[in-house]
Design a protein around this motif. Sequence first.
Motif, mmCIF file in Angstrom:
data_model
loop_
_atom_site.group_PDB
_atom_site.id
_atom_site.type_symbol
_atom_site.label_atom_id
_atom_site.label_comp_id
_atom_site.label_asym_id
_atom_site.label_seq_id
_atom_site.Cartn_x
_atom_site.Cartn_y
_atom_site.Cartn_z
ATOM 1 N N ASP A 81 0.718 -1.265 0.286
ATOM 2 C CA ASP A 81 -0.017 0.237 0.136
ATOM 3 C C ASP A 81 0.729 1.076 0.443
ATOM 4 O O ASP A 81 0.559 2.290 0.058
ATOM 5 C CB ASP A 81 -0.397 -0.080 1.274
ATOM 6 N N ASN A 82 2.212 1.465 0.170
ATOM 7 C CA ASN A 82 2.847 2.721 -0.030
ATOM 8 C C ASN A 82 2.676 3.349 -1.546
ATOM 9 O O ASN A 82 2.828 2.852 -2.827
ATOM 10 C CB ASN A 82 4.476 2.093 -0.140
ATOM 11 N N PRO A 83 2.080 5.127 -1.247
ATOM 12 C CA PRO A 83 2.381 5.394 -2.038
ATOM 13 C C PRO A 83 2.808 5.558 -3.637
ATOM 14 O O PRO A 83 3.147 5.481 -4.440
ATOM 15 C CB PRO A 83 1.742 6.229 -1.639
ATOM 16 N N LEU A 84 4.726 5.158 -2.725
ATOM 17 C CA LEU A 84 5.524 5.549 -3.424
ATOM 18 C C LEU A 84 5.814 4.370 -4.085
ATOM 19 O O LEU A 84 5.743 5.001 -5.732
ATOM 20 C CB LEU A 84 7.110 5.694 -2.732
ATOM 21 N N TYR B 81 3.481 4.796 -7.446
ATOM 22 C CA TYR B 81 3.842 5.984 -7.754
ATOM 23 C C TYR B 81 4.635 5.437 -9.435
ATOM 24 O O TYR B 81 4.619 5.343 -10.179
ATOM 25 C CB TYR B 81 4.648 6.728 -7.658
ATOM 26 N N ALA B 82 6.191 4.250 -8.482
ATOM 27 C CA ALA B 82 6.680 3.592 -9.554
ATOM 28 C C ALA B 82 6.471 2.716 -10.340
ATOM 29 O O ALA B 82 6.542 2.395 -11.737
ATOM 30 C CB ALA B 82 7.972 3.193 -8.422
ATOM 31 N N VAL B 83 5.258 2.142 -10.085
ATOM 32 C CA VAL B 83 4.453 0.581 -11.024
ATOM 33 C C VAL B 83 4.487 1.891 -12.105
ATOM 34 O O VAL B 83 4.240 0.928 -13.360
ATOM 35 C CB VAL B 83 4.225 -0.106 -10.485
ATOM 36 N N VAL B 84 3.406 2.685 -11.554
ATOM 37 C CA VAL B 84 3.195 3.320 -13.092
ATOM 38 C C VAL B 84 3.750 4.279 -13.247
ATOM 39 O O VAL B 84 3.652 3.953 -14.976
ATOM 40 C CB VAL B 84 1.341 4.662 -12.149
#
Length: 102
Positions: free
Chosen positions: A5-8, A11-14
Amino acid sequence: MNKKDNPLKVYAVVSQIGFLVITPLLIFIWGGSVLVNKFSLPSWVMILLVFAGIITMISGVGTYLKNLIKMYGGKDDKKTYKYLSDRRDNDYYDDDRRDRKL
């Protein structure tokens, strides 16, 4: 907070998926344009290079998504057994053993 659930990390995956979509298209379209203009090639070569870029993009994104699904909890086809006795079918194996005298 769960590691998934880490937002970072999201973001990295997207951003990696975006990179996988944009890069092959830019390389094949820009490179095809340069090659067609520099060597005076017919225009159908440019169309072939655009399709090659699209195919490369689809295969790259598909492979990446398949690996993401495998990494983040896709269903495995193999069952995990806690004990060895859970692995065998007890209907025929154990009954046959019990009836015989050694």
